[in-house]
Write a protein that holds these residues in place. Structure first.
Motif, PDB file in Angstrom:
ATOM      1  N   VAL A 211      51.038  20.441 -78.433  1.00  0.00           N
ATOM      2  CA  VAL A 211      51.717  19.343 -77.894  1.00  0.00           C
ATOM      3  C   VAL A 211      52.764  19.908 -76.960  1.00  0.00           C
ATOM      4  CG1 VAL A 211      52.958  17.196 -78.474  1.00  0.00           C
ATOM      5  CG2 VAL A 211      51.570  17.977 -80.055  1.00  0.00           C
ATOM      6  N   LEU A 212      52.805  19.501 -75.667  1.00  0.00           N
ATOM      7  CA  LEU A 212      54.002  19.744 -74.715  1.00  0.00           C
ATOM      8  C   LEU A 212      55.013  19.107 -75.057  1.00  0.00           C
ATOM      9  CD1 LEU A 212      51.889  20.192 -71.451  1.00  0.00           C
ATOM     10  CD2 LEU A 212      52.775  22.064 -73.108  1.00  0.00           C
ATOM     11  N   LEU A 213      56.190  19.731 -75.030  1.00  0.00           N
ATOM     12  CA  LEU A 213      57.526  19.035 -75.128  1.00  0.00           C
ATOM     13  C   LEU A 213      58.132  19.321 -73.981  1.00  0.00           C
ATOM     14  CD1 LEU A 213      58.208  20.156 -79.070  1.00  0.00           C
ATOM     15  CD2 LEU A 213      57.217  18.066 -78.338  1.00  0.00           C
ATOM     16  N   PRO A 214      59.187  18.509 -73.921  1.00  0.00           N
ATOM     17  CA  PRO A 214      60.045  18.626 -72.786  1.00  0.00           C
ATOM     18  C   PRO A 214      61.107  19.844 -72.735  1.00  0.00           C
ATOM     19  CG  PRO A 214      60.519  16.414 -73.648  1.00  0.00           C
ATOM     20  CD  PRO A 214      59.622  17.275 -74.522  1.00  0.00           C
TER      21      PRO A 214
ATOM     22  N   ASP B  88      59.178  26.290 -67.902  1.00  0.00           N
ATOM     23  CA  ASP B  88      57.862  25.875 -68.716  1.00  0.00           C
ATOM     24  C   ASP B  88      58.249  24.788 -69.898  1.00  0.00           C
ATOM     25  OD1 ASP B  88      56.233  27.410 -67.329  1.00  0.00           O
ATOM     26  OD2 ASP B  88      56.812  29.192 -68.791  1.00  0.00           O
ATOM     27  N   PHE B  89      57.371  24.072 -70.142  1.00  0.00           N
ATOM     28  CA  PHE B  89      57.609  23.086 -71.345  1.00  0.00           C
ATOM     29  C   PHE B  89      57.259  23.950 -72.600  1.00  0.00           C
ATOM     30  CE2 PHE B  89      55.656  20.185 -68.294  1.00  0.00           C
ATOM     31  CZ  PHE B  89      56.657  19.327 -68.131  1.00  0.00           C
ATOM     32  N   GLN B  90      57.930  23.449 -73.659  1.00  0.00           N
ATOM     33  CA  GLN B  90      57.932  23.896 -74.860  1.00  0.00           C
ATOM     34  C   GLN B  90      56.653  23.493 -75.358  1.00  0.00           C
ATOM     35  OE1 GLN B  90      61.153  23.143 -77.452  1.00  0.00           O
ATOM     36  NE2 GLN B  90      62.426  22.389 -75.436  1.00  0.00           N
ATOM     37  N   ARG B  91      56.086  24.309 -76.277  1.00  0.00           N
ATOM     38  CA  ARG B  91      54.645  24.123 -76.773  1.00  0.00           C
ATOM     39  C   ARG B  91      55.044  24.283 -78.449  1.00  0.00           C
ATOM     40  NH1 ARG B  91      49.336  26.130 -74.324  1.00  0.00           N
ATOM     41  NH2 ARG B  91      48.855  26.692 -76.569  1.00  0.00           N
ATOM     42  N   LYS B  92      54.425  23.271 -79.074  1.00  0.00           N
ATOM     43  CA  LYS B  92      54.528  23.000 -80.665  1.00  0.00           C
ATOM     44  C   LYS B  92      53.059  22.614 -81.182  1.00  0.00           C
ATOM     45  CE  LYS B  92      56.262  19.931 -84.019  1.00  0.00           C
ATOM     46  NZ  LYS B  92      57.192  18.713 -84.321  1.00  0.00           N
ATOM     47  N   TYR B  93      52.724  23.399 -82.103  1.00  0.00           N
ATOM     48  CA  TYR B  93      51.302  23.200 -82.889  1.00  0.00           C
ATOM     49  C   TYR B  93      51.626  22.089 -83.717  1.00  0.00           C
ATOM     50  CZ  TYR B  93      46.742  24.138 -85.112  1.00  0.00           C
ATOM     51  OH  TYR B  93      45.766  23.984 -85.630  1.00  0.00           O
ATOM     52  N   ASP B  94      50.650  20.960 -83.234  1.00  0.00           N
ATOM     53  CA  ASP B  94      50.661  19.669 -84.008  1.00  0.00           C
ATOM     54  C   ASP B  94      49.363  19.067 -83.880  1.00  0.00           C
ATOM     55  OD1 ASP B  94      51.219  17.358 -85.777  1.00  0.00           O
ATOM     56  OD2 ASP B  94      52.722  16.841 -84.573  1.00  0.00           O
ATOM     57  N   PRO B  95      48.325  19.479 -84.564  1.00  0.00           N
ATOM     58  CA  PRO B  95      47.019  18.872 -84.214  1.00  0.00           C
ATOM     59  C   PRO B  95      46.643  17.507 -84.514  1.00  0.00           C
ATOM     60  CG  PRO B  95      46.652  20.477 -85.952  1.00  0.00           C
ATOM     61  CD  PRO B  95      48.034  20.587 -85.382  1.00  0.00           C
ATOM     62  N   SER B  96      47.609  17.066 -85.125  1.00  0.00           N
ATOM     63  CA  SER B  96      47.428  15.468 -85.581  1.00  0.00           C
ATOM     64  C   SER B  96      48.149  14.730 -84.623  1.00  0.00           C
ATOM     65  CB  SER B  96      48.110  15.311 -87.146  1.00  0.00           C
ATOM     66  OG  SER B  96      49.311  15.607 -87.029  1.00  0.00           O
TER      67      SER B  96
END
Length: 136
Positions: free
Chosen positions: A92-95, A74-82
């Motif tokens: 945002v999906l991260l590698p 799975d990709f990493q997920r980070k909350y960054d609505p901007s």
């Protein structure tokens, strides 16, 4: 002839580990990249798969790269609505690249490469000494 065989086997190992180091470098270079637009996927970690291959001419098993595959974790997920590539929920999906894992893999590949290089150097020295003795 056995010394030449050992050198050929070690050389194949060095070539395979060199490919592995290139793939690890690519993973590290893309560790912090994101998708260009919402809905796109970010960089996916790559892995190297080795296999033995019989060299019939020398009658030895050599190692080679069977393929460069992708890690389907799975990709990493980070909350960054901007962020420009954030989804509707602001994530945002991260590698799926873990820099610590890549660093450990790099060190392992480097040590394997160095061990193969040392084996080639030792075989070369033995061949040189054998020739010197025969010249006697």
């Amino acid at each position: 002839m056995d010394l030449y065989k050992s050198m050929a086997v070690s050389a194949s190992g060095m070539k395979a580990q060199g490919t592995r180091l290139k793939v690890i470098s690519e993973n590290l270079a893309n560790a912090n990249t994101t998708a260009e637009t919402p809905g796109d996927l970010p960089y996916r970690r790559k892995t190297v798969i080795f296999k033995n291959e019989l060299d019939r001419a020398m009658d030895v098993d050599k190692v080679r790269v069977a393929k460069v595959d992708v890690d389907k974790s799975d990709f990493q997920r980070k909350y960054d609505p901007s962020h420009p590539s954030a989804d509707a929920d602001g994530y945002v999906l991260l590698p799926n690249v873990n820099s610590v894992v890549e660093a450990m893999d790099m060190r392992e590949a480097q040590r394997s490469y160095e061990a193969n290089l040392s084996a080639i150097d030792t075989a070369r020295q033995m061949l040189t000494r054998t020739i010197d003795i025969l010249r006697g």
